[in-house]
Design an enzyme around this catalytic site. Structure first.
Site, PDB file in Angstrom:
ATOM      1  N   ASP A  95       1.680  31.548   4.921  1.00 54.28           N
ATOM      2  CA  ASP A  95       1.429  32.324   3.705  1.00 54.28           C
ATOM      3  C   ASP A  95       2.515  32.080   2.657  1.00 54.28           C
ATOM      4  O   ASP A  95       3.668  31.795   2.995  1.00 54.28           O
ATOM      5  CB  ASP A  95       1.360  33.818   4.079  1.00 54.28           C
ATOM      6  CG  ASP A  95       0.645  34.635   3.017  1.00 54.28           C
ATOM      7  OD1 ASP A  95       0.035  34.046   2.111  1.00 54.28           O
ATOM      8  OD2 ASP A  95       0.700  35.881   3.111  1.00 54.28           O
ATOM      9  N   ASN A 110     -10.830  34.338   2.483  1.00 57.49           N
ATOM     10  CA  ASN A 110     -10.373  33.398   1.441  1.00 57.49           C
ATOM     11  C   ASN A 110     -11.539  32.783   0.647  1.00 57.49           C
ATOM     12  O   ASN A 110     -11.335  32.260  -0.448  1.00 57.49           O
ATOM     13  CB  ASN A 110      -9.501  32.287   2.032  1.00 57.49           C
ATOM     14  CG  ASN A 110      -8.122  32.739   2.473  1.00 57.49           C
ATOM     15  OD1 ASN A 110      -7.540  32.199   3.408  1.00 57.49           O
ATOM     16  ND2 ASN A 110      -7.577  33.741   1.795  1.00 57.49           N
TER      17      ASN A 110
HETATM   18  C1  IPE Z   1      -3.902  34.926   5.355  1.00 57.46           C
HETATM   19  O1  IPE Z   1      -3.288  34.821   4.129  1.00 57.46           O
HETATM   20  C2  IPE Z   1      -4.815  33.766   5.582  1.00 57.46           C
HETATM   21  C3  IPE Z   1      -4.179  32.460   5.672  1.00 57.46           C
HETATM   22  C4  IPE Z   1      -2.904  32.215   5.714  1.00 57.46           C
HETATM   23  C5  IPE Z   1      -5.098  31.364   5.757  1.00 57.46           C
HETATM   24  P1  IPE Z   1      -3.822  35.610   2.845  1.00 57.46           P
HETATM   25  O2  IPE Z   1      -2.881  35.340   1.757  1.00 57.46           O
HETATM   26  O3  IPE Z   1      -5.230  35.299   2.613  1.00 57.46           O
HETATM   27  O4  IPE Z   1      -3.724  37.122   3.349  1.00 57.46           O
HETATM   28  P2  IPE Z   1      -3.690  38.488   2.544  1.00 57.46           P
HETATM   29  O5  IPE Z   1      -4.926  38.502   1.695  1.00 57.46           O
HETATM   30  O6  IPE Z   1      -2.459  38.510   1.713  1.00 57.46           O
HETATM   31  O7  IPE Z   1      -3.679  39.540   3.585  1.00 57.46           O
HETATM   32  C1  IPE Z   2      -1.455  30.720   1.987  1.00 59.73           C
HETATM   33  O1  IPE Z   2      -0.851  30.887   0.752  1.00 59.73           O
HETATM   34  C2  IPE Z   2      -2.560  29.708   1.977  1.00 59.73           C
HETATM   35  C3  IPE Z   2      -3.910  30.263   2.094  1.00 59.73           C
HETATM   36  C4  IPE Z   2      -4.216  31.522   2.284  1.00 59.73           C
HETATM   37  C5  IPE Z   2      -5.009  29.328   2.005  1.00 59.73           C
HETATM   38  P1  IPE Z   2      -1.480  31.824  -0.343  1.00 59.73           P
HETATM   39  O2  IPE Z   2      -2.434  31.037  -1.161  1.00 59.73           O
HETATM   40  O3  IPE Z   2      -2.042  33.058   0.266  1.00 59.73           O
HETATM   41  O4  IPE Z   2      -0.198  32.192  -1.223  1.00 59.73           O
HETATM   42  P2  IPE Z   2       0.209  33.603  -1.788  1.00 59.73           P
HETATM   43  O5  IPE Z   2       0.175  34.572  -0.636  1.00 59.73           O
HETATM   44  O6  IPE Z   2      -0.778  33.957  -2.825  1.00 59.73           O
HETATM   45  O7  IPE Z   2       1.591  33.406  -2.315  1.00 59.73           O
HETATM   46 MG    MG Z   3      -1.285  34.848   0.752  1.00 60.34          MG
END
Ligand code: IPE
Ligand code: IPE
Ligand code: MG
Length: 247
Positions: free
Chosen positions: A21, A69
């Site tokens: 993340d 997502n």
């Molecule tokens: C969790 O991250 C899913 C992945 C890392 C693929 P998100 O960024 O989607 O999670 P939330 O929405 O902050 O909980």
């Molecule tokens: C994790 O990084 C990757 C996926 C969930 C695909 P994020 O895209 O959630 O990055 P933040 O949490 O918005 O910084």
């Molecule tokens: Mg995230």
């Protein structure tokens, strides 16, 4: 003494699961688009995979894309799928060279056909590799997986193949997409968030959790070593008392 050399090879987590993340925030900090963060997250995937394989970890699960997502802006979803296809294509050779098997968990039916095709080809090509299994959680959510498991179990009961009284937690294990994969001993989440976000709800029942503020694109081998060292300082009691474990 290097962090790596402090790791006790006899007490490695057999399976490490990572919620990768913080890509978006990493990019934003640099005044770039979110996809720039995802692109830079790929090298962290490489770092984590290499470090885990070199240490002798047997399973590494990476949460790459959740069911939720799909609700992100369409452009980001498309860019992520494109990135996935190109990364799998580029990295399959490296997986072969390093004797790493690729697997995937999640709802593959939802993936764009090109993406599914590329993934399937890499899974097939690497299927006999034995050093480590890299599991990609893609279009995955634990609630989706558990719901499917309940549906298949219900069908078997309806068809008279299974008695409700014979259902055990092992029956549930066997109907999940993680069937055959040991439960993660260690679960890591980057970027300072302290939640599960629908990841492996059943399988993480007794995992050790490790949270780091490091954003995923900054995550490297040393960060993985730190997490493992922290894990090795813990006592996993599985409901027992400390004294019972000493026996
Ligand atoms: C969790 O991250 C899913 C992945 C890392 C693929 P998100 O960024 O989607 O999670 P939330 O929405 O902050 O909980
Ligand atoms: C994790 O990084 C990757 C996926 C969930 C695909 P994020 O895209 O959630 O990055 P933040 O949490 O918005 O910084
Ligand atoms: Mg995230």
């Amino acid at each position: 003494m290097s962090l790596k050399s402090k790791i006790d090879a006899q007490r490695l987590p057999e399976h490490i699961a990572i919620i990768m993340d913080g890509n978006g925030r990493w990019a934003k900090e640099k005044g770039k688009f979110r996809i720039f963060g995802h692109q830079n997250g790929v090298k962290s995937v490489r770092e984590a995979t290499e470090a885990a394989a070199e240490l002798g970890v047997k399973y590494l699960t990476l949460y790459a894309f959740s069911t939720e997502n799909w609700n992100r802006p369409q452009l980001e979803v498309i860019a992520l799928m494109e990135l996935l296809v190109s990364t799998i294509r580029k990295e399959t050779n490296t997986l072969m060279k390093n004797n790493i098997r690729l697997q995937a968990i999640g709802n593959m039916d939802d993936l764009p056909p090109k993406c599914f095709k590329e993934l399937k080809a890499a899974i097939d090509e690497t299927q006999n590799n034995t050093r480590m299994t890299l599991v990609l959680a893609l279009s995955y959510s634990a609630k989706w997986d558990i719901t499917n498991a309940v549906k298949s179990i219900a069908h078997k009961v309806k068809e008279g193949k299974l008695l409700p009284s014979d259902i055990t937690d092992q029956t549930i294990d066997e109907h999940l997409s993680t069937n055959g994969i040991p439960n993660p001993a260690l679960m890591i989440r980057t970027s300072g968030e302290h939640r599960i976000s629908n990841f492996l709800l059943w399988e993480l029942a007794y995992s050790e959790f490790y949270f780091t503020d490091t954003l995923w694109p900054d995550f490297n081998k040393e960060h993985l070593y730190e997490a493992i060292l922290n894990f090795q300082q813990r006592e996993r009691r599985f409901g027992k008392t400390s004294e019972q474990l000493a026996i």
